[in-house]
Design a protein around this motif. Structure first.
Motif, PDB file in Angstrom:
ATOM      1  N   MET A  65       0.771  -0.995  -0.024  1.00  0.00           N
ATOM      2  CA  MET A  65       0.139   0.030  -0.056  1.00  0.00           C
ATOM      3  C   MET A  65       1.019   1.211   0.004  1.00  0.00           C
ATOM      4  SD  MET A  65      -3.394  -0.716   2.266  1.00  0.00           S
ATOM      5  CE  MET A  65      -2.956  -1.876   3.586  1.00  0.00           C
ATOM      6  N   ALA A  66       1.891   1.218   0.640  1.00  0.00           N
ATOM      7  CA  ALA A  66       2.890   2.412   0.815  1.00  0.00           C
ATOM      8  C   ALA A  66       3.521   2.866  -0.596  1.00  0.00           C
ATOM      9  CB  ALA A  66       4.117   2.131   1.643  1.00  0.00           C
ATOM     10  N   GLN A  67       3.783   1.460  -1.244  1.00  0.00           N
ATOM     11  CA  GLN A  67       4.144   1.791  -2.771  1.00  0.00           C
ATOM     12  C   GLN A  67       3.130   2.289  -3.540  1.00  0.00           C
ATOM     13  OE1 GLN A  67       6.405  -1.087  -4.953  1.00  0.00           O
ATOM     14  NE2 GLN A  67       7.019  -2.211  -2.965  1.00  0.00           N
ATOM     15  N   ILE A  68       1.933   2.085  -3.441  1.00  0.00           N
ATOM     16  CA  ILE A  68       0.539   2.493  -4.287  1.00  0.00           C
ATOM     17  C   ILE A  68       0.670   3.946  -3.981  1.00  0.00           C
ATOM     18  CG2 ILE A  68      -1.684   2.402  -4.729  1.00  0.00           C
ATOM     19  CD1 ILE A  68      -1.486  -0.832  -4.171  1.00  0.00           C
ATOM     20  N   LEU A  69       0.672   4.394  -2.699  1.00  0.00           N
ATOM     21  CA  LEU A  69       0.358   5.681  -2.383  1.00  0.00           C
ATOM     22  C   LEU A  69       1.697   6.791  -2.658  1.00  0.00           C
ATOM     23  CD1 LEU A  69      -1.051   4.932   1.211  1.00  0.00           C
ATOM     24  CD2 LEU A  69      -2.129   6.316  -0.625  1.00  0.00           C
ATOM     25  N   VAL A  70       2.866   5.888  -2.531  1.00  0.00           N
ATOM     26  CA  VAL A  70       3.978   6.973  -3.089  1.00  0.00           C
ATOM     27  C   VAL A  70       3.745   7.204  -4.577  1.00  0.00           C
ATOM     28  CG1 VAL A  70       6.535   7.119  -3.471  1.00  0.00           C
ATOM     29  CG2 VAL A  70       5.591   6.326  -1.241  1.00  0.00           C
ATOM     30  N   ASN A  71       3.566   6.172  -5.328  1.00  0.00           N
ATOM     31  CA  ASN A  71       3.439   6.135  -6.777  1.00  0.00           C
ATOM     32  C   ASN A  71       2.390   7.068  -7.140  1.00  0.00           C
ATOM     33  OD1 ASN A  71       3.799   4.496  -9.524  1.00  0.00           O
ATOM     34  ND2 ASN A  71       1.648   4.651  -9.313  1.00  0.00           N
ATOM     35  N   SER A  72       1.140   7.117  -6.386  1.00  0.00           N
ATOM     36  CA  SER A  72       0.089   8.142  -6.829  1.00  0.00           C
ATOM     37  C   SER A  72       0.505   9.452  -6.729  1.00  0.00           C
ATOM     38  CB  SER A  72      -0.923   7.711  -5.975  1.00  0.00           C
ATOM     39  OG  SER A  72      -2.082   8.818  -6.162  1.00  0.00           O
ATOM     40  N   ARG A  73       1.337   9.831  -5.741  1.00  0.00           N
ATOM     41  CA  ARG A  73       1.951  11.115  -5.552  1.00  0.00           C
ATOM     42  C   ARG A  73       2.829  11.473  -6.533  1.00  0.00           C
ATOM     43  NH1 ARG A  73       2.222  14.984  -1.268  1.00  0.00           N
ATOM     44  NH2 ARG A  73       3.755  16.502  -1.935  1.00  0.00           N
ATOM     45  N   LEU A  74       3.907  10.711  -6.861  1.00  0.00           N
ATOM     46  CA  LEU A  74       4.822  10.774  -7.974  1.00  0.00           C
ATOM     47  C   LEU A  74       4.057  11.006  -9.361  1.00  0.00           C
ATOM     48  CD1 LEU A  74       7.501   7.821  -7.231  1.00  0.00           C
ATOM     49  CD2 LEU A  74       8.002  10.323  -7.133  1.00  0.00           C
ATOM     50  N   CYS A  75       3.129  10.294  -9.694  1.00  0.00           N
ATOM     51  CA  CYS A  75       2.314  10.473 -11.072  1.00  0.00           C
ATOM     52  C   CYS A  75       1.741  11.825 -10.830  1.00  0.00           C
ATOM     53  CB  CYS A  75       1.312   9.328 -10.962  1.00  0.00           C
ATOM     54  SG  CYS A  75       2.001   7.742 -11.181  1.00  0.00           S
ATOM     55  N   ALA A  76       0.940  12.277  -9.866  1.00  0.00           N
ATOM     56  CA  ALA A  76       0.361  13.623  -9.551  1.00  0.00           C
ATOM     57  C   ALA A  76       1.382  14.572  -9.912  1.00  0.00           C
ATOM     58  CB  ALA A  76      -0.240  13.711  -8.280  1.00  0.00           C
ATOM     59  N   GLU A  77       2.741  14.419  -9.207  1.00  0.00           N
ATOM     60  CA  GLU A  77       3.784  15.440  -9.517  1.00  0.00           C
ATOM     61  C   GLU A  77       4.074  15.525 -10.933  1.00  0.00           C
ATOM     62  OE1 GLU A  77       5.480  15.495  -5.005  1.00  0.00           O
ATOM     63  OE2 GLU A  77       6.271  14.117  -6.529  1.00  0.00           O
ATOM     64  N   GLY A  78       4.483  14.179 -11.490  1.00  0.00           N
ATOM     65  CA  GLY A  78       5.343  14.150 -12.839  1.00  0.00           C
ATOM     66  C   GLY A  78       4.228  14.157 -14.182  1.00  0.00           C
ATOM     67  N   LYS A  79       2.748  13.969 -13.719  1.00  0.00           N
ATOM     68  CA  LYS A  79       1.883  14.015 -14.658  1.00  0.00           C
ATOM     69  C   LYS A  79       2.032  12.718 -15.809  1.00  0.00           C
ATOM     70  CE  LYS A  79      -0.027  18.489 -14.524  1.00  0.00           C
ATOM     71  NZ  LYS A  79      -0.470  19.706 -15.232  1.00  0.00           N
ATOM     72  N   ARG A  80       2.280  11.356 -15.091  1.00  0.00           N
ATOM     73  CA  ARG A  80       2.560  10.221 -15.816  1.00  0.00           C
ATOM     74  C   ARG A  80       1.755   9.397 -15.391  1.00  0.00           C
ATOM     75  NH1 ARG A  80       3.827   9.052 -20.065  1.00  0.00           N
ATOM     76  NH2 ARG A  80       5.947   8.034 -19.988  1.00  0.00           N
ATOM     77  N   PRO A  81       1.479   8.229 -16.157  1.00  0.00           N
ATOM     78  CA  PRO A  81       0.290   7.190 -15.665  1.00  0.00           C
ATOM     79  C   PRO A  81       0.313   6.381 -14.354  1.00  0.00           C
ATOM     80  CG  PRO A  81       1.040   7.052 -18.036  1.00  0.00           C
ATOM     81  CD  PRO A  81       1.886   8.042 -17.357  1.00  0.00           C
TER      82      PRO A  81
ATOM     83  N   ASP B 280       5.345   3.795 -23.476  1.00  0.00           N
ATOM     84  CA  ASP B 280       6.520   4.688 -24.139  1.00  0.00           C
ATOM     85  C   ASP B 280       7.003   5.921 -23.343  1.00  0.00           C
ATOM     86  OD1 ASP B 280       5.922   2.819 -26.380  1.00  0.00           O
ATOM     87  OD2 ASP B 280       4.807   4.609 -27.523  1.00  0.00           O
ATOM     88  N   PRO B 281       8.335   5.865 -23.430  1.00  0.00           N
ATOM     89  CA  PRO B 281       9.105   7.050 -22.697  1.00  0.00           C
ATOM     90  C   PRO B 281       8.751   8.552 -23.257  1.00  0.00           C
ATOM     91  CG  PRO B 281      10.615   6.026 -23.986  1.00  0.00           C
ATOM     92  CD  PRO B 281       9.310   5.099 -24.307  1.00  0.00           C
ATOM     93  N   VAL B 282       8.784   9.227 -22.600  1.00  0.00           N
ATOM     94  CA  VAL B 282       8.609  10.864 -22.961  1.00  0.00           C
ATOM     95  C   VAL B 282       9.751  11.541 -22.253  1.00  0.00           C
ATOM     96  CG1 VAL B 282       6.111  10.903 -23.211  1.00  0.00           C
ATOM     97  CG2 VAL B 282       7.100  11.618 -20.990  1.00  0.00           C
ATOM     98  N   ARG B 283      10.041  12.651 -22.597  1.00  0.00           N
ATOM     99  CA  ARG B 283      11.283  13.642 -22.245  1.00  0.00           C
ATOM    100  C   ARG B 283      12.428  12.650 -21.989  1.00  0.00           C
ATOM    101  NH1 ARG B 283       6.241  15.260 -20.064  1.00  0.00           N
ATOM    102  NH2 ARG B 283       6.512  14.073 -18.054  1.00  0.00           N
ATOM    103  N   ASP B 284      12.837  13.025 -20.980  1.00  0.00           N
ATOM    104  CA  ASP B 284      14.174  12.087 -20.573  1.00  0.00           C
ATOM    105  C   ASP B 284      14.168  10.617 -19.958  1.00  0.00           C
ATOM    106  OD1 ASP B 284      13.217  12.844 -18.110  1.00  0.00           O
ATOM    107  OD2 ASP B 284      15.143  13.914 -17.399  1.00  0.00           O
ATOM    108  N   GLU B 285      12.832  10.140 -20.154  1.00  0.00           N
ATOM    109  CA  GLU B 285      12.789   8.709 -19.445  1.00  0.00           C
ATOM    110  C   GLU B 285      13.267   7.773 -20.390  1.00  0.00           C
ATOM    111  OE1 GLU B 285       8.240   9.303 -17.380  1.00  0.00           O
ATOM    112  OE2 GLU B 285       8.689   8.202 -19.550  1.00  0.00           O
ATOM    113  N   VAL B 286      14.007   6.717 -19.821  1.00  0.00           N
ATOM    114  CA  VAL B 286      14.262   5.656 -20.696  1.00  0.00           C
ATOM    115  C   VAL B 286      13.208   4.540 -20.940  1.00  0.00           C
ATOM    116  CG1 VAL B 286      16.750   5.766 -19.821  1.00  0.00           C
ATOM    117  CG2 VAL B 286      14.969   4.197 -18.724  1.00  0.00           C
TER     118      VAL B 286
END
Length: 505
Positions: free
Chosen positions: A48-64, A377-383
């Motif tokens: 659950m921690a991973q899901i919650l941290v992932n959610s915040r990262l996605c909101a910040e980075g606007k990625r899926p 698919d990657p965008v910007r500087d993502e691998v």
């Protein structure tokens, strides 16, 4: 009378699917965080921690939120007095909005929709067509709900034609354990009761669009049959002990939703559709004044959970041996570094065909691990884009041959493995590792390089080689064939029953 302009409608659909790709509904985040705080199983709490941290990262980075950016589902309630300024059909306008959303250059979403489903299964490349449900209602506005439903949860949909005297509760409690963890709990169960079979399934799906409010219902008490049923199922499903990602724990469902409809005297249709940890939907109205204005949630609304990505046993995939993995046990937390191959359904079918024909494989699998994933698919500087695991049981039928003929050492995926795969893992002394479904963007942070090494024409289903660093996984099936998805829920079902006995004493 309002006039809905073609451009406003298409722009609204496009904006909505971009919006839900990276913003969880806040009611979901609040409910998951509450469950996280109560959870007592460390493995489930970590998931659950991973899901919650992932959610915040996605909101910040606007990625899926999830690499499976879903099949586009749109519910439309159109006022009888609405007029349309468009020469396109509703379906065509929705599809154009979906097309623009999924091909957005700044946040390209994974196209998962295939034409000719019983034949060639060719990718439409833009995730169209969408699935559109239309209802004509009084008024002069258009109510729109856009949802992205991933395959892992959709595949667990259940429908039963019960006898009128049968128990709905008994059917649900018997059926939920058969769904495994491929729907990525903790999530929401949508249940449709009555009508006809197709009506029941549609109601189950539509019920998932409502906000999570089981805590409010518990506080005020039920007032209808459906509300009583919701509370009973919420308590009893969670008492099954399935837990986050099927690892065992206190919370399997965050809510149970129910819609019902009058039915035939001889019938009791009941459908159940789960919503996964990548719950994605947004609601808006159009009144002719322009496109929808979607308000992003405040980042302050997301819980600040410290997640230490360095905990776990360090594993070098490039030097791993059968002797080393023989010491791993279910529940062990690992951090993978080194070269990791990918492959899912289509790639496995091609590998099987080559093995059956005695032909050489395009990639050497000896002493390697395969990660069941179809990345964005990657965008910007993502691998690589978000790259969370897909449901491992779909590869079960390939596992005996893969382990017997390729020297494959292990597999990484989502949720449990079935008996055929577990027996093959035990027989060959291999191992199956589980990554958290619903944490795709977090997982992608561990991928330092990515290149296609086989079957490039398959797109996201091609075989990649990832270079990973400290990718978090859990041992789910060890080399002796012991599965955490079998032992975890059983353990926690007993623990929950003991807790309830103490409370009732």
């Amino acid at each position: 009378m309002c006039v809905i302009r073609e451009g406003d409608f298409i722009d609204s659909i496009a904006d909505a699917f971009q919006f839900i790709s990276y913003y969880h509904p806040l009611d979901f985040i609040e409910a998951l965080y509450a469950a996280y705080q109560l959870e007592q199983n460390p493995a489930a709490k970590d998931a659950m921690a991973q899901i919650l941290v992932n959610s915040r990262l996605c909101a910040e980075g606007k990625r899926p939120i999830c690499q499976d950016t879903g099949i586009a589902v749109v519910f439309l309630k159109i006022g009888m007095q609405v007029r349309w300024d468009s020469a396109m059909s509703l379906q065509a306008m929705v599809d154009e909005g979906v097309r623009r959303a999924y091909n957005h250059p700044d946040n390209r979403l994974r196209a998962s929709v295939l034409h000719d489903p019983a034949g060639a299964r060719t990718n439409s490349q833009d995730n169209t067509p969408a699935v559109v449900h239309v209802e004509m209602v009084p008024g002069d506005q258009v109510e729109v709900i856009c949802a992205a439903k991933g395959g892992g949860s959709e595949n667990k949909t259940k429908l039963a034609m019960l006898n009128p005297s049968d128990s709905i509760v008994d059917w649900v409690l018997k059926t939920v354990p058969t769904m495994g963890a491929g729907w990525c709990p903790p999530g929401i169960l949508g249940i449709g009761i009555g009508g006809t079979p197709e009506k029941a399934v549609l109601m189950a799906k539509e019920s998932l669009m409502a906000p999570i409010d089981i805590h409010k219902l518990r506080a005020r008490g039920p007032q209808t049959t459906a509300e009583k049923l919701r509370l009973e199922l919420y308590e009893k499903v969670n008492a099954l002990g399935i837990g986050a990602q099927g690892l065992g724990g206190l919370t399997t469902v965050l809510d149970v939703k129910i819609m019902d409809y009058p039915t035939h005297a001889a019938s009791l249709p009941v459908a159940m559709v789960p919503n996964c940890a990548a719950t994605r939907h947004v609601h808006f109205h159009l009144d002719g004044s322009g496109p929808a204005k979607l308000t992003p949630p405040s980042l302050a609304s997301f819980p600040q959970i410290p997640y230490d990505t360095s905990h776990g046993r360090q594993v070098n995939l490039d030097q791993l041996t059968s002797a080393e993995i023989a010491h791993w046990r279910p529940g062990d937390e690992l951090l993978l570094s080194g070269r990791l191959l990918t492959g899912r359904d289509a790639a496995h079918q091609r590998l099987k065909a080559l093995l059956d024909q005695g032909q050489p494989l395009p990639v050497d699998l000896h002493n390697r691990f395969i990660y069941y994933v179809g990345p964005v698919d990657p965008v910007r500087d993502e691998v690589v884009g978000p790259a969370g695991p897909t449901t491992a049981t779909r590869m079960d039928k390939f596992t005996p041959q893969m382990l017997a003929q390729t020297g494959l050492l292990g597999m990484v995926g989502k949720a449990e493995r079935g008996p055929v795969a577990i027996e093959a893992i035990k027989h060959h002394g291999a191992v199956y590792l589980m990554a958290v479904g619903g944490a795709a963007y977090l997982v992608s942070k561990a991928i330092k390089s990515a290149r296609v090494v086989a079957f490039e024409d398959l797109g996201m289903e091609a075989i990649y080689e990832f270079e990973v660093q400290d990718m978090p996984v859990t041992v789910a099936v060890d080399s002796r064939g012991e599965s955490v998805h079998e032992t975890g829920p059983k353990t926690w079902q007993l623990k929950i029953a003991a807790m309830q006995s103490l409370e009732n004493a």
